[in-house]
Enzyme design. Structure first.
Site, PDB file in Angstrom:
ATOM      1  N   LYS A   6      12.975  -1.689  -2.356  1.00 39.92           N
ATOM      2  CA  LYS A   6      12.327  -3.005  -2.420  1.00 39.92           C
ATOM      3  C   LYS A   6      13.098  -3.981  -3.310  1.00 39.92           C
ATOM      4  O   LYS A   6      13.388  -5.104  -2.912  1.00 39.92           O
ATOM      5  CB  LYS A   6      10.899  -2.867  -2.955  1.00 39.92           C
ATOM      6  CG  LYS A   6       9.960  -2.052  -2.104  1.00 39.92           C
ATOM      7  CD  LYS A   6       8.556  -2.056  -2.662  1.00 39.92           C
ATOM      8  CE  LYS A   6       8.413  -1.317  -3.985  1.00 39.92           C
ATOM      9  NZ  LYS A   6       8.694   0.126  -3.885  1.00 39.92           N
ATOM     10  N   ASN A  40       6.716  -7.745  -7.928  1.00 37.21           N
ATOM     11  CA  ASN A  40       6.864  -6.449  -8.587  1.00 37.21           C
ATOM     12  C   ASN A  40       8.235  -6.283  -9.230  1.00 37.21           C
ATOM     13  O   ASN A  40       8.485  -5.331  -9.951  1.00 37.21           O
ATOM     14  CB  ASN A  40       6.629  -5.328  -7.557  1.00 37.21           C
ATOM     15  CG  ASN A  40       6.390  -3.976  -8.205  1.00 37.21           C
ATOM     16  OD1 ASN A  40       5.570  -3.861  -9.106  1.00 37.21           O
ATOM     17  ND2 ASN A  40       7.108  -2.973  -7.757  1.00 37.21           N
ATOM     18  N   HIS A  66       2.863   8.026  -4.597  1.00 35.96           N
ATOM     19  CA  HIS A  66       1.635   7.488  -5.202  1.00 35.96           C
ATOM     20  C   HIS A  66       0.374   7.963  -4.480  1.00 35.96           C
ATOM     21  O   HIS A  66      -0.636   7.255  -4.448  1.00 35.96           O
ATOM     22  CB  HIS A  66       1.653   5.949  -5.199  1.00 35.96           C
ATOM     23  CG  HIS A  66       2.861   5.353  -5.840  1.00 35.96           C
ATOM     24  ND1 HIS A  66       3.226   5.628  -7.149  1.00 35.96           N
ATOM     25  CD2 HIS A  66       3.811   4.509  -5.366  1.00 35.96           C
ATOM     26  CE1 HIS A  66       4.330   4.963  -7.437  1.00 35.96           C
ATOM     27  NE2 HIS A  66       4.710   4.288  -6.377  1.00 35.96           N
TER      28      HIS A  66
END
Length: 468
Positions: free
Chosen positions: A123, A146, A193
């Site tokens: 990302k 982020n 996650h």
């Protein structure tokens, strides 16, 4: 819009990099703000004092109780949906937003559109590449989200942008139901996650939220069918297109690679017959396969925004990757030493291992519940040897025994930070000229180091000692 917050009782869940700015913004908009936080350590107390000086109420050590009269919760992205605070909010009919949702709702009518990126890995690199391409096109832009620059700062600050390159995590997307990007990309999907999301299906669904309401393009990974499935499931604006990227020759409506050239068969006239050259593979730094995929995704989003082909080339040439991401440290006695400490899960490490032909692999740390059989089986033919460090190294050693029994393994039974120097020395002993000694741990670093940056720095120092 700002006037909606006047007089509203808003609870901000969590201090830190998102909670403090959110509390300040909401207070400035006239909301009655209460901040709740699980911890009460020295840092939290200092942040609380800063907010209380503004007239904001802060409750430390009590992150589970819903304050009386709460009309809205704005949460830090990492807070799990299963927390009692959110259960109570659901029962009381109180909406829960993340900082991204708040930023989206606070945009001005003429504010910059968002080109958004998510995925299990890649990302940050992709968003930075995208920002570099947009700047090469002469556009005012910023890499935000982020990636470390607050979206709230981006939408409420004085600096004007033409377009934003936005990195979004699955946590952030979970709490951002209203987000509607100009165009968005999901780079890849792999288990990560899952303790937070509860299942792979829930994790994928939160990633897929990035496509909801897209205006121009939903960019997906041809090699990862799960990303295309998310596009198919998304409710998008009329005329929004599915755009694939591939390391192979692209079909119509795709970007890909032909004879060492990145080419576009999506944003060209008569895409069934024509293609536009964008850049050479050598313009991508580093030209590892997964990084070429990142570059193609960034190019697809930029082209969706109307950026000319020359800007893609110039932006990729100007891009410098962050430290600890496939970073070439040095060559010593004909052996390359590469730092990919950022490879903290198996999916990232799989991509890293695929970039080299003959590898002495330094791996290990905190596995976070991961298994390593598939990773080792896929990389076995590339491994000259392996040096294992960290708390969960036995899991990798067992996978190597099952799937690569002929590969020599050095198991370092020590947890001090000096273990990295010994690991590099052992890797040097195993390596031959033409090999790559690759730090791609497939694990988190916190058992031995503060973070992956410190781990990578330790590797680089050890390598430099070899060449001294």
């Amino acid at each position: 819009m700002p006037f909606e917050f006047q007089g509203k009782h808003v609870t901000v869940a969590g201090l830190g990099v998102s909670g403090v700015p959110a509390a300040k913004v909401l207070h400035g908009l006239g909301a009655r703000v209460t901040v709740v936080n699980d911890g009460a350590d020295e840092r939290a107390r200092a942040q609380a004092a800063e907010l209380e000086a503004l007239g904001i109420t802060v409750r430390l050590g009590d992150g589970d109780t819903l304050p009386d009269g709460t009309e809205l919760i704005v949460t830090a992205p990492g807070w799990k949906p299963t927390k009692p605070l959110f259960t109570a909010a659901g029962q009381a009919g109180v909406p829960v937003w993340g900082d991204v949702e708040l930023a989206w709702r606070l945009r001005r009518p003429d504010s910059a559109p968002w080109l958004a990126v998510t995925g299990t890995n890649g990302k940050t690199t992709t968003v930075q590449m995208l920002a570099s391409i947009l700047k090469a096109a002469g556009l005012r832009t910023a890499a935000v989200g982020n990636i470390g620059v607050s979206l709230l700062d981006a939408v409420t600050g004085d600096e004007e942008c033409d377009v934003l390159a936005v990195e979004l995590s699955s946590y952030q997307l979970h709490w951002a139901p209203s987000l509607r990007a100009h165009s968005a990309a999901v780079l890849n999907l792999a288990p990560d996650h899952l303790d937070w999301h509860g299942s792979m299906e829930a994790y994928a669904a939160d990633k897929g939220r990035i496509y909801e309401g897209n205006h121009v393009a939903c960019v997906y990974n041809v090699a990862d069918k799960a990303t295309e499935d998310l596009v198919r499931e998304a409710d998008v604006e009329e005329g929004c297109r599915a755009i694939g990227f591939t390391l192979g020759s692209p079909a119509p409506s795709q970007l890909g690679v032909v004879d060492g050239i990145l080419v576009d068969r999506a944003f060209v006239e008569n895409r069934h017959k024509n293609a536009q050259e964008l850049a050479e593979v050598s313009d991508v730094n580093p030209p590892a396969p997964h990084n070429i995929a990142n570059a193609l995704a960034a190019a697809a989003l930029a082209r969706a925004f109307g950026v000319p082909a020359a800007a893609v080339r110039d932006g990729l040439r100007a891009f410098t990757p962050d430290a600890h991401r496939i970073a070439h440290v040095a060559d010593v006695d004909g052996v390359a030493y590469v730092d990919d400490s950022k490879a903290t899960n198996t999916h990232a490490t799989e991509a890293s291992l695929a970039a080299y032909e003959s590898i002495v692999w330094i791996a290990g740390g905190l596995a976070k519940g991961a298994t390593f059989d598939e990773l080792v089986a896929g990389a076995a033919k590339r491994l000259r040897g392996a040096v294992l460090i960290g708390a969960d190294r036995a899991l990798i050693r067992e996978a190597l025994t099952r799937h690569a029994p002929e590969v020599p393994v050095v198991d370092l039974d020590r947890a001090d930070t000096g273990a990295m120097l010994q690991a590099v020395q052992e890797a040097r002993r195993l390596a031959r000229p033409g090999d790559t000694v690759l730090l791609a741990p497939a694990c988190a670093s916190m058992d031995m180091f503060t973070n992956y940056n410190q781990r990578g720095d330790a590797f680089a120092r050890a390598v430099r000692e070899l060449g001294a």
